[in-house]
Design an enzyme around this catalytic site. Sequence first.
Site, PDB file in Angstrom:
ATOM      1  N   LYS A  14      29.668  23.485  68.993  1.00 25.16           N
ATOM      2  CA  LYS A  14      28.655  24.190  69.796  1.00 25.16           C
ATOM      3  C   LYS A  14      28.900  24.006  71.287  1.00 25.16           C
ATOM      4  O   LYS A  14      28.578  24.878  72.078  1.00 25.16           O
ATOM      5  CB  LYS A  14      27.254  23.663  69.469  1.00 25.16           C
ATOM      6  N   ARG A  89      16.014  21.085  63.561  1.00 27.03           N
ATOM      7  CA  ARG A  89      16.768  20.398  62.513  1.00 27.03           C
ATOM      8  C   ARG A  89      15.991  20.360  61.206  1.00 27.03           C
ATOM      9  O   ARG A  89      16.525  19.906  60.199  1.00 27.03           O
ATOM     10  CB  ARG A  89      17.100  18.983  62.978  1.00 27.03           C
ATOM     11  N   ARG A 128      36.425  13.276  68.653  1.00 26.79           N
ATOM     12  CA  ARG A 128      35.705  13.776  69.829  1.00 26.79           C
ATOM     13  C   ARG A 128      35.598  12.721  70.926  1.00 26.79           C
ATOM     14  O   ARG A 128      35.297  11.552  70.668  1.00 26.79           O
ATOM     15  CB  ARG A 128      34.293  14.216  69.412  1.00 26.79           C
ATOM     16  N   ARG A 163      31.074   8.875  71.498  1.00 26.99           N
ATOM     17  CA  ARG A 163      29.653   8.700  71.207  1.00 26.99           C
ATOM     18  C   ARG A 163      29.487   7.632  70.139  1.00 26.99           C
ATOM     19  O   ARG A 163      30.280   7.552  69.213  1.00 26.99           O
ATOM     20  CB  ARG A 163      29.072  10.020  70.704  1.00 26.99           C
ATOM     21  N   ARG A 174      24.430  12.103  58.907  1.00 22.53           N
ATOM     22  CA  ARG A 174      24.023  13.279  59.689  1.00 22.53           C
ATOM     23  C   ARG A 174      24.298  14.564  58.927  1.00 22.53           C
ATOM     24  O   ARG A 174      23.498  15.497  58.934  1.00 22.53           O
ATOM     25  CB  ARG A 174      24.764  13.302  61.041  1.00 22.53           C
TER      26      ARG A 174
HETATM   27  P1  AMP Z   1      23.496  15.869  68.504  1.00 21.80           P
HETATM   28  O1  AMP Z   1      23.988  15.568  69.881  1.00 21.80           O
HETATM   29  O2  AMP Z   1      22.829  17.209  68.402  1.00 21.80           O
HETATM   30  O3  AMP Z   1      24.566  15.670  67.445  1.00 21.80           O
HETATM   31  O4  AMP Z   1      22.343  14.807  68.188  1.00 21.80           O
HETATM   32  C1  AMP Z   1      22.623  13.423  68.136  1.00 21.80           C
HETATM   33  C2  AMP Z   1      21.465  12.700  67.472  1.00 21.80           C
HETATM   34  O5  AMP Z   1      20.267  12.889  68.254  1.00 21.80           O
HETATM   35  C3  AMP Z   1      21.097  13.189  66.075  1.00 21.80           C
HETATM   36  O6  AMP Z   1      21.914  12.621  65.055  1.00 21.80           O
HETATM   37  C4  AMP Z   1      19.637  12.729  65.986  1.00 21.80           C
HETATM   38  O7  AMP Z   1      19.555  11.335  65.767  1.00 21.80           O
HETATM   39  C5  AMP Z   1      19.118  13.005  67.408  1.00 21.80           C
HETATM   40  N1  AMP Z   1      18.575  14.377  67.541  1.00 21.80           N
HETATM   41  C6  AMP Z   1      19.078  15.403  68.281  1.00 21.80           C
HETATM   42  N2  AMP Z   1      18.322  16.512  68.180  1.00 21.80           N
HETATM   43  C7  AMP Z   1      17.301  16.176  67.341  1.00 21.80           C
HETATM   44  C8  AMP Z   1      16.192  16.901  66.812  1.00 21.80           C
HETATM   45  N3  AMP Z   1      15.987  18.184  67.095  1.00 21.80           N
HETATM   46  N4  AMP Z   1      15.339  16.241  65.984  1.00 21.80           N
HETATM   47  C9  AMP Z   1      15.529  14.946  65.666  1.00 21.80           C
HETATM   48  N5  AMP Z   1      16.568  14.207  66.109  1.00 21.80           N
HETATM   49  C10 AMP Z   1      17.458  14.811  66.944  1.00 21.80           C
END
Ligand code: AMP
Length: 221
Positions: A14, A89, A128, A163, A174
């Site tokens: 993304k 999500r 990554r 990360r 995830r």
């Molecule tokens: P991402 O950068 O989108 O992969 O998000 C990293 C982590 O942030 C996820 O694995 C969740 O722990 C948390 N996170 C991000 N967006 C959300 C969301 N909309 N709802 C709940 N947790 C989130």
Amino acid sequence: MKNVIFIAPPAAGKGTLSDFLKEKYQYEHISTGDLIRDKIKQNDEEGQSLAKTIQAGHLVDDNMVFHLLEEKLSKIKQNKNFILDGIPRTLQQAMKLDIILRDLDFSDYIVIDVDVEENILKKRVTGRRICSNCKSAYNIYFEKFKPQQENLCDKCGHELEMRSDDNEETFKVRYETFKKNNEQIIEYYQNQGKLYVLDNSQEDQTNILNKLDRIVGAKVD
Ligand code: AMP
């Protein structure tokens, strides 16, 4: 141009798709993951608890996510298009998001379901690397996405970092969470006629970006 919501598994690319929209159409990129990681950097009690949740690959509490998101959205000007990345999500988040977007007069959006095969996702996650300064993304396992100098950002020269949740174990959690919730979310947006599908498995992005371009211009065949 319409506002865009990306629905995608972890490491579906993304970031690269968003960069294209940012550069070509000046979209603003709002990632809930980034908002949470910024909050963690404050290193207060709340931040430390969020770090544990992210590290385990679990979802952060809805109240916190929406608090951070609303704060960010309230600063977006009406004439600026934005991309939402990382939300919704769950179906519950999708419904709540609709209310918030309507209240802020941002109802005109499309949803892009970014599809990538699981084995490619795993490679993208473990390879990554993110710039510690400007957040540009690289991947050490794909020629096209390697930084020119090892571990340094091509754009600003700062060090790249991994990360904390980009490891195989956390990826599994995830990805399972994503699969569990995704069907309902897709159906929700399909029923509203807002859904487009974009296959993002290929390393060569030219066709993918052309298709994305057509989708955001809503000129998809
Ligand atoms: P991402 O950068 O989108 O992969 O998000 C990293 C982590 O942030 C996820 O694995 C969740 O722990 C948390 N996170 C991000 N967006 C959300 C969301 N909309 N709802 C709940 N947790 C989130």
